[in-house]
Motif scaffolding. Sequence first.
Motif, PDB file in Angstrom:
ATOM      1  N   MET A 274       0.956  -1.242   0.247  1.00 55.01           N
ATOM      2  CA  MET A 274       0.013   0.022   0.024  1.00 55.01           C
ATOM      3  C   MET A 274       0.867   1.158  -0.002  1.00 55.01           C
ATOM      4  SD  MET A 274      -3.159   0.884  -0.264  1.00 55.01           S
ATOM      5  CE  MET A 274      -4.005  -0.569   0.328  1.00 55.01           C
ATOM      6  N   ARG A 275       2.025   1.196   0.947  1.00 53.01           N
ATOM      7  CA  ARG A 275       2.704   2.504   0.580  1.00 53.01           C
ATOM      8  C   ARG A 275       3.474   2.731  -0.971  1.00 53.01           C
ATOM      9  NH1 ARG A 275       6.622   1.450   6.178  1.00 53.01           N
ATOM     10  NH2 ARG A 275       4.618   1.578   7.584  1.00 53.01           N
ATOM     11  N   LYS A 276       3.908   1.754  -1.573  1.00 57.71           N
ATOM     12  CA  LYS A 276       4.151   1.794  -2.873  1.00 57.71           C
ATOM     13  C   LYS A 276       3.156   2.548  -3.644  1.00 57.71           C
ATOM     14  CE  LYS A 276       7.703  -1.676  -3.115  1.00 57.71           C
ATOM     15  NZ  LYS A 276       8.052  -2.862  -3.815  1.00 57.71           N
ATOM     16  N   ALA A 277       1.858   2.199  -3.432  1.00 61.55           N
ATOM     17  CA  ALA A 277       0.702   2.680  -4.264  1.00 61.55           C
ATOM     18  C   ALA A 277       0.618   3.982  -3.839  1.00 61.55           C
ATOM     19  CB  ALA A 277      -0.655   1.864  -3.726  1.00 61.55           C
ATOM     20  N   LEU A 278       0.595   4.285  -2.503  1.00 67.04           N
ATOM     21  CA  LEU A 278       0.671   5.990  -2.071  1.00 67.04           C
ATOM     22  C   LEU A 278       1.626   6.615  -2.583  1.00 67.04           C
ATOM     23  CD1 LEU A 278      -0.747   7.759  -0.417  1.00 67.04           C
ATOM     24  CD2 LEU A 278       0.638   7.319   1.463  1.00 67.04           C
ATOM     25  N   ALA A 279       2.863   6.224  -2.713  1.00 67.85           N
ATOM     26  CA  ALA A 279       4.093   6.884  -3.299  1.00 67.85           C
ATOM     27  C   ALA A 279       3.723   7.119  -4.757  1.00 67.85           C
ATOM     28  CB  ALA A 279       5.304   6.068  -3.026  1.00 67.85           C
ATOM     29  N   GLY A 280       3.030   6.232  -5.363  1.00 70.54           N
ATOM     30  CA  GLY A 280       2.766   6.323  -6.717  1.00 70.54           C
ATOM     31  C   GLY A 280       1.834   7.522  -6.983  1.00 70.54           C
ATOM     32  N   VAL A 281       0.856   7.348  -6.334  1.00 68.68           N
ATOM     33  CA  VAL A 281      -0.266   8.458  -6.170  1.00 68.68           C
ATOM     34  C   VAL A 281       0.308   9.634  -6.013  1.00 68.68           C
ATOM     35  CG1 VAL A 281      -2.306   9.252  -5.042  1.00 68.68           C
ATOM     36  CG2 VAL A 281      -2.149   6.756  -5.889  1.00 68.68           C
ATOM     37  N   LEU A 282       1.105   9.890  -5.053  1.00 75.74           N
ATOM     38  CA  LEU A 282       1.623  11.288  -4.619  1.00 75.74           C
ATOM     39  C   LEU A 282       2.510  11.751  -5.671  1.00 75.74           C
ATOM     40  CD1 LEU A 282       2.189  10.862  -0.844  1.00 75.74           C
ATOM     41  CD2 LEU A 282       0.350  11.807  -1.956  1.00 75.74           C
ATOM     42  N   PHE A 283       3.159  11.026  -6.370  1.00 74.31           N
ATOM     43  CA  PHE A 283       4.078  11.548  -7.171  1.00 74.31           C
ATOM     44  C   PHE A 283       3.517  11.822  -8.617  1.00 74.31           C
ATOM     45  CE2 PHE A 283       6.463  10.704 -11.341  1.00 74.31           C
ATOM     46  CZ  PHE A 283       7.540  11.394 -10.910  1.00 74.31           C
ATOM     47  N   VAL A 284       2.464  11.301  -8.840  1.00 75.85           N
ATOM     48  CA  VAL A 284       1.599  11.697 -10.099  1.00 75.85           C
ATOM     49  C   VAL A 284       0.813  13.043  -9.605  1.00 75.85           C
ATOM     50  CG1 VAL A 284      -0.414  10.986 -11.529  1.00 75.85           C
ATOM     51  CG2 VAL A 284       1.151   9.146 -11.079  1.00 75.85           C
ATOM     52  N   TYR A 285       0.177  13.020  -8.510  1.00 71.13           N
ATOM     53  CA  TYR A 285      -0.374  14.240  -8.071  1.00 71.13           C
ATOM     54  C   TYR A 285       0.366  15.258  -8.067  1.00 71.13           C
ATOM     55  CZ  TYR A 285      -3.473  16.700  -4.702  1.00 71.13           C
ATOM     56  OH  TYR A 285      -4.389  17.738  -4.361  1.00 71.13           O
ATOM     57  N   PHE A 286       1.687  15.338  -7.497  1.00 71.71           N
ATOM     58  CA  PHE A 286       2.476  16.545  -7.373  1.00 71.71           C
ATOM     59  C   PHE A 286       2.798  16.889  -8.996  1.00 71.71           C
ATOM     60  CE2 PHE A 286       7.084  17.791  -7.637  1.00 71.71           C
ATOM     61  CZ  PHE A 286       6.923  18.885  -7.075  1.00 71.71           C
ATOM     62  N   VAL A 287       3.077  15.875  -9.733  1.00 70.97           N
ATOM     63  CA  VAL A 287       3.772  16.456 -11.020  1.00 70.97           C
ATOM     64  C   VAL A 287       2.490  17.092 -11.692  1.00 70.97           C
ATOM     65  CG1 VAL A 287       4.411  15.766 -13.125  1.00 70.97           C
ATOM     66  CG2 VAL A 287       5.457  14.753 -11.595  1.00 70.97           C
ATOM     67  N   VAL A 288       1.183  16.331 -11.707  1.00 72.84           N
ATOM     68  CA  VAL A 288      -0.056  16.863 -12.376  1.00 72.84           C
ATOM     69  C   VAL A 288      -0.468  18.169 -11.755  1.00 72.84           C
ATOM     70  CG1 VAL A 288      -2.477  16.490 -12.877  1.00 72.84           C
ATOM     71  CG2 VAL A 288      -0.724  14.695 -13.129  1.00 72.84           C
ATOM     72  N   MET A 289      -0.537  18.414 -10.526  1.00 72.93           N
ATOM     73  CA  MET A 289      -0.841  19.558 -10.026  1.00 72.93           C
ATOM     74  C   MET A 289       0.218  20.694 -10.104  1.00 72.93           C
ATOM     75  SD  MET A 289      -3.836  18.700  -9.366  1.00 72.93           S
ATOM     76  CE  MET A 289      -4.337  20.411  -8.708  1.00 72.93           C
ATOM     77  N   SER A 290       1.391  20.469 -10.160  1.00 76.20           N
ATOM     78  CA  SER A 290       2.436  21.614 -10.297  1.00 76.20           C
ATOM     79  C   SER A 290       2.089  22.024 -11.583  1.00 76.20           C
ATOM     80  CB  SER A 290       3.782  21.045 -10.192  1.00 76.20           C
ATOM     81  OG  SER A 290       3.747  20.463  -8.879  1.00 76.20           O
ATOM     82  N   LEU A 291       1.918  21.186 -12.624  1.00 71.25           N
ATOM     83  CA  LEU A 291       1.727  21.445 -14.047  1.00 71.25           C
ATOM     84  C   LEU A 291       0.461  22.463 -14.184  1.00 71.25           C
ATOM     85  CD1 LEU A 291       3.114  18.568 -16.105  1.00 71.25           C
ATOM     86  CD2 LEU A 291       4.189  20.833 -15.703  1.00 71.25           C
ATOM     87  N   TYR A 292      -0.506  21.745 -13.557  1.00 75.33           N
ATOM     88  CA  TYR A 292      -1.899  22.606 -13.671  1.00 75.33           C
ATOM     89  C   TYR A 292      -1.857  24.211 -13.005  1.00 75.33           C
ATOM     90  CZ  TYR A 292      -6.564  23.844 -12.044  1.00 75.33           C
ATOM     91  OH  TYR A 292      -7.870  24.331 -11.951  1.00 75.33           O
ATOM     92  N   SER A 293      -1.057  24.023 -11.744  1.00 75.49           N
ATOM     93  CA  SER A 293      -0.968  25.393 -11.122  1.00 75.49           C
ATOM     94  C   SER A 293      -0.220  26.421 -12.024  1.00 75.49           C
ATOM     95  CB  SER A 293      -0.334  25.077  -9.986  1.00 75.49           C
ATOM     96  OG  SER A 293      -0.954  24.430  -8.979  1.00 75.49           O
ATOM     97  N   ILE A 294       0.699  25.911 -12.676  1.00 77.96           N
ATOM     98  CA  ILE A 294       1.441  26.832 -13.551  1.00 77.96           C
ATOM     99  C   ILE A 294       0.762  27.264 -14.645  1.00 77.96           C
ATOM    100  CG2 ILE A 294       3.412  27.176 -14.783  1.00 77.96           C
ATOM    101  CD1 ILE A 294       4.890  25.466 -13.044  1.00 77.96           C
ATOM    102  N   PHE A 295      -0.097  26.217 -15.294  1.00 75.52           N
ATOM    103  CA  PHE A 295      -0.754  26.383 -16.583  1.00 75.52           C
ATOM    104  C   PHE A 295      -2.029  27.424 -16.145  1.00 75.52           C
ATOM    105  CE2 PHE A 295      -4.806  25.039 -18.782  1.00 75.52           C
ATOM    106  CZ  PHE A 295      -4.493  25.317 -20.121  1.00 75.52           C
TER     107      PHE A 295
END
Length: 360
Positions: free
Chosen positions: A1-22
Amino acid sequence: MRKALAGVLFVYFVVMSLYSIFRVKVLLVLGYTPTDLVIFNESLSTTIHGAGFFYNHIEGVSHFGVHNSPILLLILPLYKVWPSADLLLVLQTLSVTLAAVPFFKLSKLILKDENAAFAFTLLYLFSPFVLGVLRFDFHAVSLALPFIFLSLYYLEKGEYVKAFLVSLVVLLVREDAGLFPISVGLYLLALNYKRNARWAFLFGAAGVFWIGLSVFVVIPHFSHFHFYNRYTGKVLWRFVVYLVSVSLLSTGFLPLFAGKRMVLLVLPFLELALSNYWAMMAIGDHYQWLFGPLLLVVALYGARRLSRRAFWGSVAVAGVFSLLFSPVFSPLFPHYLNAPYLLASRIDATFKLARILLFR
């Protein structure tokens, strides 16, 4: 479950960072200036270049004459390396994302179920309140989220010294952050008055001292006038109803089962509900930076008291309404469209944005 959480957080960070800038670029195309982002960006820039201590032309004074946010001093070295508003948006996204780690640990500690904790962490990431903090320009208060959950995690473990020290970090984001340790103090009193009285006093005193220092010493030192004119006794009941409705629906009504632990929400809720400024209660704004996270924590305690079937039913309801409210009240568009009742205007703005992107 920790690996799944890490994957979700990585995607979330990348997507939302790009979204915020866009998002900022889209607003500029629409002819709207992201005012708060400009305030923080210019405040850091003037400080770095010796043009005034956190001075910005929008507020007309040092930002410390409006809000006492010493945590901004910690950003200065990073800003010197990357002097851009994009840095602030990425830092904000990183803070909101990393806050999911102590929230997951707190959820697992309370619920005693890793799968349930993971589900609740997803609710945190897509909460309309959390997304409001993340997506509405930049604000120093966003940097408090990891420390709010970490403090409550230590508190749940009975490690009061660590909880208190971490709560002091929360204070650095703004003057009203003093409501956090005060709320923790009231919470400790509600749970066990005799056993927790000493710690409750310590938490409460820290919060009161910080608010007093900020409002009567720091802010007046940097400004000859005061900005707090949002409490005149006029309550905007329509917006209070919206706030309560979205709060309950986006948490599957779980806070109602939390009993005495709901005291955590009293002061943050009153700060919003007693204001005469509609944006304080507009879903998708940053003003719920303290109320939103505490609402999720109280929901955790409520969830602990339900059967497994009832728990997953409430989580499903919370997930559906969180996803519904988050896009509907998204601050992708200008601030004046954030009012919860302007759904028609928001739909019009969506078509306007589509036309600009497709035909400009």
